[in-house]
Design a protein around this motif. Structure first.
Motif, PDB file in Angstrom:
ATOM      1  N   LEU A 107      -6.085  89.881  46.014  1.00  0.00           N
ATOM      2  CA  LEU A 107      -4.741  89.915  45.645  1.00  0.00           C
ATOM      3  C   LEU A 107      -4.347  90.809  46.615  1.00  0.00           C
ATOM      4  N   TYR A 108      -4.885  92.240  47.187  1.00  0.00           N
ATOM      5  CA  TYR A 108      -4.407  93.010  47.909  1.00  0.00           C
ATOM      6  C   TYR A 108      -4.083  92.033  49.066  1.00  0.00           C
ATOM      7  N   CYS A 109      -5.129  91.525  49.660  1.00  0.00           N
ATOM      8  CA  CYS A 109      -5.220  90.872  50.862  1.00  0.00           C
ATOM      9  C   CYS A 109      -3.930  90.004  50.981  1.00  0.00           C
ATOM     10  N   ALA A 192      -1.375  81.926  57.246  1.00  0.00           N
ATOM     11  CA  ALA A 192      -1.615  83.323  56.386  1.00  0.00           C
ATOM     12  C   ALA A 192      -2.333  83.357  55.377  1.00  0.00           C
ATOM     13  N   LEU A 193      -2.461  82.206  54.674  1.00  0.00           N
ATOM     14  CA  LEU A 193      -3.712  82.219  53.391  1.00  0.00           C
ATOM     15  C   LEU A 193      -5.151  81.967  54.133  1.00  0.00           C
ATOM     16  N   ILE A 197      -7.726  85.181  53.354  1.00  0.00           N
ATOM     17  CA  ILE A 197      -8.892  85.199  52.778  1.00  0.00           C
ATOM     18  C   ILE A 197     -10.131  85.743  53.646  1.00  0.00           C
ATOM     19  N   ARG A 198      -9.811  85.675  54.983  1.00  0.00           N
ATOM     20  CA  ARG A 198     -10.729  86.212  55.938  1.00  0.00           C
ATOM     21  C   ARG A 198     -10.841  87.765  56.046  1.00  0.00           C
ATOM     22  N   ILE A 251       4.942  82.858  63.811  1.00  0.00           N
ATOM     23  CA  ILE A 251       4.668  82.640  62.547  1.00  0.00           C
ATOM     24  C   ILE A 251       3.231  82.789  62.119  1.00  0.00           C
ATOM     25  N   THR A 252       2.604  83.476  62.951  1.00  0.00           N
ATOM     26  CA  THR A 252       1.058  83.587  62.741  1.00  0.00           C
ATOM     27  C   THR A 252       0.900  85.232  62.385  1.00  0.00           C
ATOM     28  N   ILE A 253      -0.142  85.625  62.062  1.00  0.00           N
ATOM     29  CA  ILE A 253      -0.386  87.018  61.686  1.00  0.00           C
ATOM     30  C   ILE A 253      -1.232  87.616  62.807  1.00  0.00           C
TER      31      ILE A 253
END
Length: 253
Positions: A107-109, A192-193, A197-198, A251-253
């Motif tokens: 949830l934090y990530c 982003a998802l 998750i990574r 649009i990427t992280i």
């Protein structure tokens, strides 16, 4: 305990076997959309299985929790370690603690990854409102800069004057189709998802592999969309002019 064991075995099998099997035997470049979906399913199911395994241990081996269900209590009584023994109690508590920590970490990530990306996009949009001008004919924001570049933010495609000067009409169409495919596919959310998750468990190879492949495959998906409306040589020539700058870095992280 049996359920927990099955879940642990599944999580380990997916984490260890999926990356090499997909890399060697799965035709990811031919089915990029399906591959992105598959990677999302594998990574999410890995996390769910890991959390569920901890909860299964807790509900089976923690005294009081196992008694909530006659079936759970019966299973606990038949195990070599039970909810009445110290070893079983310790394992049970480790189970729910690990499940709670992993859930909180996920949830934090998710919150920080999506929140940071949204903040960066808003900050960049504020800068663009001051520096860029809108081309109503192309429906893009034009940034006065000599370097050829094109990228997208949710709701807008941004292109530099350098790109407009160097691209032919067909190449420009291909580049814009590429970026609009990112927007219509909501690739910023998919990336982003995968990133969130990574970040949840960085050492797990599956999660790092899934993020890396997702970033690569959304580019192939956008390229395919451009090729479908123009041609492969046109897209290749356009990307040669733009170079790596066509990547939708905003649009990427």
């Amino acid at each position: 305990m049996t359920a927990a064991l099955i879940l642990v075995v599944y999580a380990l099998a997916v984490a260890l076997l999926a990356p090499p099997l997909l890399a060697r035997h799965w035709p990811s470049d031919r089915v990029p959309r399906l591959t992105v979906t598959l990677l999302q399913v594998l990574t999410c199911s890995f996390l769910v299985a890991t959390v569920a395994a901890g909860l299964a241990l807790a509900f089976t081996l923690v005294e009081g929790l196992s008694e909530l269900s006659p079936a759970l209590d019966s299973c606990a009584d038949q195990l070599p370690v039970t909810d009445h023994g110290s070893v079983g109690t310790v394992l049970g508590h480790l189970g729910w603690i690990s499940a709670a920590l992993l859930s909180a970490r996920l949830l934090y990530c998710l919150a920080t990854t999506f929140g940071t990306a949204r903040h960066r996009r808003r900050a960049h949009s504020r800068v663009l409102r001051m520096l860029a001008t809108r081309d109503d004919e192309l429906d893009v924001l034009v940034l006065d800069h000599p370097a050829p570049a094109c990228y997208c933010l949710p709701g807008d495609v941004v292109i530099t004057t350098g790109a407009l000067e160097r691209l032919s009409a067909q190449q420009l169409e291909a580049v814009l189709l590429h970026e609009r495919a990112h927007l219509s596919g909501r690739h910023h959310l998919i990336i982003a998802l995968a990133t969130a998750i990574r970040r949840t468990i960085p050492p797990i190879r599956l999660l790092a592999y899934a993020e890396r492949e997702t970033r690569r495959l959304v580019e192939l998906i956008a390229d395919d969309a451009a090729v479908a409306e123009t041609s492969a040589p046109t897209v290749a020539a356009a990307l040669a002019v733009i170079g790596t700058a066509h990547t939708p870095s905003l649009i990427t992280i």
